[in-house]
Design a protein around this motif. Structure first.
Motif, PDB file in Angstrom:
ATOM      1  N   UNK A 144      -2.460 -16.020   6.449  1.00 47.38           N
ATOM      2  CA  UNK A 144      -1.790 -15.634   5.161  1.00 47.38           C
ATOM      3  C   UNK A 144      -0.501 -14.752   5.391  1.00 47.38           C
ATOM      4  N   UNK A 145       0.365 -14.911   4.260  1.00 45.82           N
ATOM      5  CA  UNK A 145       1.676 -14.325   4.331  1.00 45.82           C
ATOM      6  C   UNK A 145       1.557 -13.055   3.294  1.00 45.82           C
ATOM      7  N   UNK A 146       2.778 -12.281   3.423  1.00 46.40           N
ATOM      8  CA  UNK A 146       3.047 -11.357   2.487  1.00 46.40           C
ATOM      9  C   UNK A 146       1.961 -10.224   2.429  1.00 46.40           C
ATOM     10  N   UNK A 147       1.059 -10.211   3.505  1.00 43.49           N
ATOM     11  CA  UNK A 147       0.130  -8.907   3.510  1.00 43.49           C
ATOM     12  C   UNK A 147       0.580  -7.828   3.382  1.00 43.49           C
ATOM     13  N   UNK A 148       1.696  -7.446   4.318  1.00 41.24           N
ATOM     14  CA  UNK A 148       2.102  -6.128   4.502  1.00 41.24           C
ATOM     15  C   UNK A 148       2.675  -5.315   3.178  1.00 41.24           C
ATOM     16  N   UNK A 149       3.166  -6.043   2.160  1.00 37.37           N
ATOM     17  CA  UNK A 149       3.551  -5.585   0.897  1.00 37.37           C
ATOM     18  C   UNK A 149       2.642  -6.288  -0.038  1.00 37.37           C
ATOM     19  N   UNK A 150       1.426  -6.729   0.014  1.00 32.11           N
ATOM     20  CA  UNK A 150       0.470  -7.030  -0.974  1.00 32.11           C
ATOM     21  C   UNK A 150       1.248  -8.178  -1.979  1.00 32.11           C
ATOM     22  N   UNK A 328      -9.087   3.453   6.151  1.00 28.73           N
ATOM     23  CA  UNK A 328      -8.425   3.940   5.229  1.00 28.73           C
ATOM     24  C   UNK A 328      -7.351   3.195   4.794  1.00 28.73           C
ATOM     25  N   UNK A 329      -6.861   2.045   5.678  1.00 25.28           N
ATOM     26  CA  UNK A 329      -5.864   1.364   5.377  1.00 25.28           C
ATOM     27  C   UNK A 329      -6.161   0.023   4.765  1.00 25.28           C
ATOM     28  N   UNK A 330      -5.108  -0.582   3.947  1.00 29.77           N
ATOM     29  CA  UNK A 330      -5.366  -1.440   2.965  1.00 29.77           C
ATOM     30  C   UNK A 330      -5.112  -2.917   3.917  1.00 29.77           C
ATOM     31  N   UNK A 331      -5.724  -4.162   3.546  1.00 31.49           N
ATOM     32  CA  UNK A 331      -5.534  -5.519   3.955  1.00 31.49           C
ATOM     33  C   UNK A 331      -5.717  -6.430   2.680  1.00 31.49           C
ATOM     34  N   UNK A 332      -5.851  -7.735   3.375  1.00 28.91           N
ATOM     35  CA  UNK A 332      -6.050  -8.900   2.271  1.00 28.91           C
ATOM     36  C   UNK A 332      -7.229  -8.644   1.703  1.00 28.91           C
ATOM     37  N   UNK A 333      -8.177  -7.919   2.252  1.00 26.24           N
ATOM     38  CA  UNK A 333      -9.711  -7.661   1.689  1.00 26.24           C
ATOM     39  C   UNK A 333      -9.693  -7.198   0.396  1.00 26.24           C
TER      40      UNK A 333
END
Length: 376
Positions: A144-150, A328-333
């Motif tokens: 997937x793309x754009x994960x770092x910025x949601x 604690x960190x966000x991901x595509x999850x």
């Protein structure tokens, strides 16, 4: 290809693929060249890739030779992202020139999330080579793309198409197409069974301008002070075993135009990290109830996620000796409407840092873990 072969061939291909990807700049929203390369690589491996925007996916049903899929098996999504953050200025080497020193492979995106990206793809290849009897799951791989910025063009536009395809293959409802996802974020090869959500809030206080030398006007900064103190001191009652408490922090404040003018507007950004015991909407309502300033949420969509400890794959992780933790960190999850967990090579502490690296031994170990986790 022998299904019982060692991981050496897949390991070599994983490292070579990661080195090539590091050469390609793939900052969020600028992933086209990397996506083109991933698409060509998947095709060279003997699979038909699918694509929407810069999101690429394939499955064992897309194998050009001997495709297979079973409507009786649950479906596992193998996901990692191709985009990176921008390189920070303190790099001491070229971030787009991969280099190997001992057990370390340096390069931007090597750890976040290149290691998971390449090992999950090799895992799909290995199970296809082993045949349909080797795995009790249908496997779908998504880069997937754009994960770092949601981003709006990331996984959110790919998932509906993937779910539709899987539903047709399995003869099920679209909402039930994917049973679980493994997200290959760097977790130190520990199992992240929960992940904090994110909500960004605008806090807005209004006042009335006036001359600072006279007793006039209403200072918008002072109007917000009580709210900021409450935000600093308030503790949400429900604490998670894996994620701890829901946490909120004032991170940006803007007010005033010059020293002698009473500010008539004060705005603040509030960073909220929710645990799985609250929805973002519930937390918003609690904050709104206790503050007098205007409150606006940028979005409610990045919810906390968790998976049951009695899920078959989580039980299998335990049998393999993998430890559990809350991330604690966000991901595509956060954008997945089905159960998911994070498990991948690398360490989260290396992400977004200068001279980012991943250990080659972590890549090799990840290939072994994914194989043992998903095998019959």
């Amino acid at each position: 290809m022998c299904p019982n072969m060692e991981t050496s061939e897949y390991f070599s291909d994983a490292v070579a693929l990661l080195q090539h990807l590091i050469h390609i700049s793939s900052v969020s929203k600028e992933e086209k060249e990397a996506a083109d390369f991933m698409e060509a690589t998947i095709r060279s491996y003997g699979f038909r890739p699918h694509r929407v925007g810069n999101n690429i996916w394939t499955s064992t049903a897309d194998a050009i030779n001997h495709p297979f899929w079973s409507a009786n098996k649950p479906t596992v999504l193998l996901n990692a992202h191709i985009d990176t953050v921008k390189a920070v200025s303190s790099w001491t080497r070229d971030p787009l020139s991969p280099s190997i020193e001992g057990d370390q492979l340096f390069g931007l995106g090597s750890n976040d999330c290149g290691g998971g990206l390449v090992t999950l793809l090799q895992t799909l290849r290995r199970f296809h080579a082993a045949g349909s009897e080797a795995c009790p799951y249908n496997l779908v791989y998504l880069a997937s793309c754009e994960e770092e910025i949601g981003g709006k063009n990331g996984i959110v536009i790919a998932l509906p198409e993937i779910e539709e395809e899987v539903a047709q293959l399995s003869g099920t409802e679209k909402e039930k197409a994917i049973d679980v996802a493994i997200v290959g974020e760097p977790t130190g090869l520990r199992t992240a069974v929960a992940e904090k959500g994110l909500m960004v809030l605008d806090l807005i206080a209004h006042g009335k301008s006036g001359h600072a030398a006279r007793n006039e006007g209403v200072n918008a900064i002072y109007e917000m002070l009580d709210d900021l103190v409450w935000i600093r001191n308030y503790h949400f009652k429900k604490e998670s075993d894996f994620l701890g408490p829901t946490k909120m922090t004032a991170t940006v404040i803007h007010a005033g135009t010059q020293h002698n003018v009473i500010p008539d507007l004060c705005t603040a950004l509030i960073d909220v990290r929710t645990n799985e015991l609250y929805t973002n909407e519930e937390v918003f309502d609690i904050i709104n109830e206790h503050t007098k300033s205007e409150l606006h949420a940028h979005s409610f969509r990045l919810h906390s996620s968790h998976i049951r400890l009695d899920h078959p794959l989580i039980r299998r992780c335990g049998q393999l000796g993998l430890t559990f933790f809350g991330s604690p960190t966000l991901s595509d999850q956060a954008l997945m409407p089905f159960p998911s967990f994070k498990l991948g090579p690398g360490e989260s502490s290396r992400s977004h840092s200068a001279d980012e690296f991943i250990r080659l031994s972590e890549i090799r170990k990840a290939l072994e873990i994914y194989w043992n986790l998903l095998s019959m």
